[in-house]
Design a protein around this motif. Structure first.
Motif, PDB file in Angstrom:
ATOM      1  N   GLY A   1       0.826  -1.204   0.000  1.00  0.00           N
ATOM      2  CA  GLY A   1       0.000   0.000   0.000  1.00  0.00           C
ATOM      3  C   GLY A   1       0.858   1.251   0.000  1.00  0.00           C
ATOM      4  O   GLY A   1       2.045   1.205  -0.324  1.00  0.00           O
ATOM      5  N   TYR A   2       0.270   2.384   0.377  1.00  0.00           N
ATOM      6  CA  TYR A   2       1.015   3.640   0.401  1.00  0.00           C
ATOM      7  C   TYR A   2       0.778   4.382   1.710  1.00  0.00           C
ATOM      8  O   TYR A   2      -0.211   4.162   2.415  1.00  0.00           O
ATOM      9  CB  TYR A   2       0.647   4.524  -0.789  1.00  0.00           C
ATOM     10  N   THR A   3       1.711   5.276   2.026  1.00  0.00           N
ATOM     11  CA  THR A   3       1.665   6.092   3.238  1.00  0.00           C
ATOM     12  C   THR A   3       1.894   7.548   2.863  1.00  0.00           C
ATOM     13  O   THR A   3       2.733   7.842   2.001  1.00  0.00           O
ATOM     14  CB  THR A   3       2.754   5.643   4.231  1.00  0.00           C
ATOM     15  N   VAL A   4       1.151   8.448   3.476  1.00  0.00           N
ATOM     16  CA  VAL A   4       1.309   9.882   3.249  1.00  0.00           C
ATOM     17  C   VAL A   4       1.678  10.550   4.559  1.00  0.00           C
ATOM     18  O   VAL A   4       1.021  10.336   5.581  1.00  0.00           O
ATOM     19  CB  VAL A   4       0.018  10.517   2.686  1.00  0.00           C
ATOM     20  N   GLU A   5       2.744  11.339   4.552  1.00  0.00           N
ATOM     21  CA  GLU A   5       3.143  12.151   5.701  1.00  0.00           C
ATOM     22  C   GLU A   5       3.255  13.590   5.225  1.00  0.00           C
ATOM     23  O   GLU A   5       3.701  13.855   4.100  1.00  0.00           O
ATOM     24  CB  GLU A   5       4.495  11.695   6.252  1.00  0.00           C
ATOM     25  N   SER A   6       2.882  14.529   6.069  1.00  0.00           N
ATOM     26  CA  SER A   6       3.002  15.933   5.675  1.00  0.00           C
ATOM     27  C   SER A   6       3.361  16.790   6.874  1.00  0.00           C
ATOM     28  O   SER A   6       3.190  16.384   8.024  1.00  0.00           O
ATOM     29  CB  SER A   6       1.691  16.428   5.061  1.00  0.00           C
TER      30      SER A   6
ATOM     31  N   MET B   1      -8.640  10.075  -8.160  1.00  0.00           N
ATOM     32  CA  MET B   1      -7.861  11.262  -7.792  1.00  0.00           C
ATOM     33  C   MET B   1      -8.761  12.492  -7.887  1.00  0.00           C
ATOM     34  O   MET B   1      -8.704  13.281  -8.827  1.00  0.00           O
ATOM     35  CB  MET B   1      -6.634  11.372  -8.705  1.00  0.00           C
ATOM     36  N   ALA B   2      -9.619  12.663  -6.871  1.00  0.00           N
ATOM     37  CA  ALA B   2     -10.663  13.689  -6.919  1.00  0.00           C
ATOM     38  C   ALA B   2     -10.150  15.086  -6.608  1.00  0.00           C
ATOM     39  O   ALA B   2     -10.839  16.072  -6.875  1.00  0.00           O
ATOM     40  CB  ALA B   2     -11.780  13.327  -5.936  1.00  0.00           C
ATOM     41  N   CYS B   3      -8.963  15.203  -6.017  1.00  0.00           N
ATOM     42  CA  CYS B   3      -8.404  16.510  -5.669  1.00  0.00           C
ATOM     43  C   CYS B   3      -7.218  16.835  -6.572  1.00  0.00           C
ATOM     44  O   CYS B   3      -6.189  17.362  -6.124  1.00  0.00           O
ATOM     45  CB  CYS B   3      -7.978  16.534  -4.205  1.00  0.00           C
ATOM     46  N   SER B   4      -7.353  16.530  -7.850  1.00  0.00           N
ATOM     47  CA  SER B   4      -6.282  16.748  -8.820  1.00  0.00           C
ATOM     48  C   SER B   4      -6.859  17.233 -10.138  1.00  0.00           C
ATOM     49  O   SER B   4      -8.034  17.028 -10.431  1.00  0.00           O
ATOM     50  CB  SER B   4      -5.494  15.451  -9.056  1.00  0.00           C
ATOM     51  N   GLY B   5      -6.010  17.869 -10.940  1.00  0.00           N
ATOM     52  CA  GLY B   5      -6.411  18.337 -12.261  1.00  0.00           C
ATOM     53  C   GLY B   5      -5.697  19.623 -12.597  1.00  0.00           C
ATOM     54  O   GLY B   5      -4.823  20.085 -11.853  1.00  0.00           O
ATOM     55  N   ILE B   6      -6.065  20.211 -13.738  1.00  0.00           N
ATOM     56  CA  ILE B   6      -5.527  21.531 -14.039  1.00  0.00           C
ATOM     57  C   ILE B   6      -6.200  22.532 -13.096  1.00  0.00           C
ATOM     58  O   ILE B   6      -7.219  22.220 -12.471  1.00  0.00           O
ATOM     59  CB  ILE B   6      -5.752  21.896 -15.514  1.00  0.00           C
TER      60      ILE B   6
ATOM     61  N   MET C   1      -1.695  11.732  -4.979  1.00  0.00           N
ATOM     62  CA  MET C   1      -0.420  11.261  -5.507  1.00  0.00           C
ATOM     63  C   MET C   1      -0.014   9.934  -4.879  1.00  0.00           C
ATOM     64  O   MET C   1       0.742   9.164  -5.483  1.00  0.00           O
ATOM     65  CB  MET C   1       0.665  12.317  -5.301  1.00  0.00           C
ATOM     66  N   GLY C   2      -0.535   9.638  -3.690  1.00  0.00           N
ATOM     67  CA  GLY C   2      -0.345   8.300  -3.137  1.00  0.00           C
ATOM     68  C   GLY C   2      -1.022   7.250  -4.012  1.00  0.00           C
ATOM     69  O   GLY C   2      -0.451   6.193  -4.305  1.00  0.00           O
ATOM     70  N   ARG C   3      -2.234   7.552  -4.457  1.00  0.00           N
ATOM     71  CA  ARG C   3      -2.942   6.626  -5.347  1.00  0.00           C
ATOM     72  C   ARG C   3      -2.204   6.494  -6.683  1.00  0.00           C
ATOM     73  O   ARG C   3      -2.090   5.397  -7.244  1.00  0.00           O
ATOM     74  CB  ARG C   3      -4.375   7.108  -5.567  1.00  0.00           C
ATOM     75  N   TYR C   4      -1.713   7.630  -7.177  1.00  0.00           N
ATOM     76  CA  TYR C   4      -0.990   7.594  -8.452  1.00  0.00           C
ATOM     77  C   TYR C   4       0.321   6.828  -8.315  1.00  0.00           C
ATOM     78  O   TYR C   4       0.666   6.008  -9.170  1.00  0.00           O
ATOM     79  CB  TYR C   4      -0.723   9.017  -8.935  1.00  0.00           C
ATOM     80  N   LEU C   5       1.042   7.084  -7.235  1.00  0.00           N
ATOM     81  CA  LEU C   5       2.312   6.395  -7.010  1.00  0.00           C
ATOM     82  C   LEU C   5       2.094   4.889  -6.913  1.00  0.00           C
ATOM     83  O   LEU C   5       2.854   4.099  -7.482  1.00  0.00           O
ATOM     84  CB  LEU C   5       2.965   6.924  -5.736  1.00  0.00           C
ATOM     85  N   MET C   6       1.057   4.484  -6.216  1.00  0.00           N
ATOM     86  CA  MET C   6       0.748   3.063  -6.088  1.00  0.00           C
ATOM     87  C   MET C   6       0.422   2.459  -7.451  1.00  0.00           C
ATOM     88  O   MET C   6       0.859   1.344  -7.778  1.00  0.00           O
ATOM     89  CB  MET C   6      -0.431   2.876  -5.127  1.00  0.00           C
ATOM     90  N   ALA C   7      -0.335   3.187  -8.278  1.00  0.00           N
ATOM     91  CA  ALA C   7      -0.683   2.685  -9.609  1.00  0.00           C
ATOM     92  C   ALA C   7       0.545   2.585 -10.498  1.00  0.00           C
ATOM     93  O   ALA C   7       0.638   1.685 -11.337  1.00  0.00           O
ATOM     94  CB  ALA C   7      -1.728   3.599 -10.251  1.00  0.00           C
TER      95      ALA C   7
ATOM     96  N   ARG D   1       9.398  -0.646  -4.509  1.00  0.00           N
ATOM     97  CA  ARG D   1       9.280   0.513  -3.635  1.00  0.00           C
ATOM     98  C   ARG D   1       9.150   1.772  -4.480  1.00  0.00           C
ATOM     99  O   ARG D   1       9.711   1.858  -5.577  1.00  0.00           O
ATOM    100  CB  ARG D   1      10.515   0.662  -2.750  1.00  0.00           C
ATOM    101  N   ALA D   2       8.450   2.761  -3.944  1.00  0.00           N
ATOM    102  CA  ALA D   2       8.330   4.050  -4.621  1.00  0.00           C
ATOM    103  C   ALA D   2       8.225   5.146  -3.566  1.00  0.00           C
ATOM    104  O   ALA D   2       7.752   4.911  -2.447  1.00  0.00           O
ATOM    105  CB  ALA D   2       7.098   4.076  -5.534  1.00  0.00           C
ATOM    106  N   ALA D   3       8.680   6.342  -3.934  1.00  0.00           N
ATOM    107  CA  ALA D   3       8.602   7.480  -3.016  1.00  0.00           C
ATOM    108  C   ALA D   3       8.468   8.762  -3.820  1.00  0.00           C
ATOM    109  O   ALA D   3       8.951   8.857  -4.950  1.00  0.00           O
ATOM    110  CB  ALA D   3       9.849   7.551  -2.128  1.00  0.00           C
ATOM    111  N   ALA D   4       7.799   9.738  -3.231  1.00  0.00           N
ATOM    112  CA  ALA D   4       7.626  11.037  -3.881  1.00  0.00           C
ATOM    113  C   ALA D   4       7.618  12.129  -2.826  1.00  0.00           C
ATOM    114  O   ALA D   4       7.160  11.915  -1.695  1.00  0.00           O
ATOM    115  CB  ALA D   4       6.332  11.078  -4.694  1.00  0.00           C
ATOM    116  N   VAL D   5       8.114  13.303  -3.215  1.00  0.00           N
ATOM    117  CA  VAL D   5       8.204  14.448  -2.317  1.00  0.00           C
ATOM    118  C   VAL D   5       7.643  15.671  -3.039  1.00  0.00           C
ATOM    119  O   VAL D   5       7.921  15.884  -4.226  1.00  0.00           O
ATOM    120  CB  VAL D   5       9.665  14.723  -1.901  1.00  0.00           C
ATOM    121  N   PHE D   6       6.869  16.483  -2.315  1.00  0.00           N
ATOM    122  CA  PHE D   6       6.254  17.687  -2.873  1.00  0.00           C
ATOM    123  C   PHE D   6       6.424  18.828  -1.875  1.00  0.00           C
ATOM    124  O   PHE D   6       6.145  18.659  -0.688  1.00  0.00           O
ATOM    125  CB  PHE D   6       4.767  17.454  -3.138  1.00  0.00           C
TER     126      PHE D   6
END
Length: 313
Positions: free
Chosen positions: A34-39, A177-182, A220-226, A288-293
């Motif tokens: 699965g994925y984990t989000v920390e902020s 991904m309901a909170c994403s888009g242009i 982006m957690g959902r996207y990273l997992m996909a 494994r995957a990771a992303a930073v924003f």
């Protein structure tokens, strides 16, 4: 503690000291479970980060999806839809692999102006293509932001659908991904970007395919997992096709559709806008995957931190 949770916390702790107190920082980690989000505390729930050129991986997924539906082919020349002059023989596949021979930025681009892409409408882009003329096609990898702006426009014309709708129906909605888009499309809260400690004026785009997407960390957690483990669906198939090596750069590096690949086993993309920085990486053998924003244009060390996280035991 799982690798996901441990790594997310380590990335937050490692990057936080180099940022201002007002910075919003979000980290996403994913593995086979699965994925984990920390902020950070400055990151609002559902806050939307500008992901910059990570958008290109989504544009490439749209391209692969349209190929799957038989609407376009990678060998289709853009002259079918665009008044491109001597650039008309550039193919969609060449745009997606940065082998089109187009310059990194459009010929009339002025570096350093506050809103550098505001002038680049569809009509102007076609005129810029005619200025670019003919060059070597398909023989050399040369990263082109302009090429992906053109790619998004060509896909719009080919499907007779606005790029924002293509993105939503072929990537964002299938991945929830309901909170994403242009900008202005989708839910979530706007995050202010910063540069040199001051609020940064947002860039305005007419052509969104190169770097126009905003996304929440949870999305982006959902996207990273996909991207790590593509689902058994059309969007999953399209992601797999985009990540498949399509052009060899050198013995250690290649390019998929929108995806830099290499050294072997690694792929990812970074992103930067007027007030944001981002990095997404995948270690395929380790699953494994990771992303930073972060909402700080001046943030540094994101790529190194993500790579170290992917290699951590």
């Amino acid at each position: 503690m799982s690798w996901r949770a441990r790594t997310a916390r380590a990335l937050i702790d490692g990057l936080r000291p180099g940022l201002s107190e007002t910075a919003a920082l979000a980290v996403v980690t994913a593995d086979g479970e699965g994925y984990t989000v920390e902020s950070s505390g400055r990151c609002p729930a559902g806050g939307r980060f500008e992901i910059g050129s990570i958008t290109k991986t989504m544009t490439a997924t749209v391209l692969a999806s349209l190929v799957d539906d038989g609407i376009v082919d990678l060998d289709d020349e853009i002259g079918r839809w665009l008044d491109a002059g001597e650039s008309a023989d550039i193919t969609l596949g060449q745009l997606a692999t940065h082998t089109s021979g187009l310059p990194r930025l459009s010929p009339s681009h002025v570096p350093g102006v506050p809103d550098p892409y505001a002038f680049l409408t569809a009509q102007v882009a076609e005129a810029e293509l005619r200025k670019a003329g003919s060059g070597a096609r398909g023989v050399e990898h040369d990263y082109s932001n302009f090429g992906f702006q053109v790619l998004g426009l060509a896909l719009e014309r080919a499907d007779r659908t606005a790029f924002a709708d293509l993105l939503e129906h072929r990537v964002l909605i299938p991945l929830d991904m309901a909170c994403s888009g242009i900008p202005g499309r989708g839910g979530g809260a706007v995050i202010t970007g910063y540069a040199q400690g001051a609020p940064a004026e947002r860039w305005h785009h007419h052509l969104w395919g190169a770097g126009g997407v905003e996304a929440s960390a949870e999305d982006m957690g959902r996207y990273l997992m996909a991207c790590l483990d593509p689902p058994d669906s059309q969007v999953g198939w399209s992601i797999r096709q985009a990540q498949r090596p399509s052009f060899e750069i050198d013995p250690l590096r290649s390019c998929g559709l929108g995806w830099p690949i290499g050294p072997p086993g690694y792929l990812g993309h970074d992103g930067g806008t007027s007030g944001f920085r981002s990095m997404l990486g995948i270690n395929q053998p380790a699953r494994r995957a990771a992303a930073v924003f972060v909402n700080d244009h001046d943030a540094r060390g994101l790529a190194r931190a993500v790579r170290q996280a992917l290699d951590a035991s």
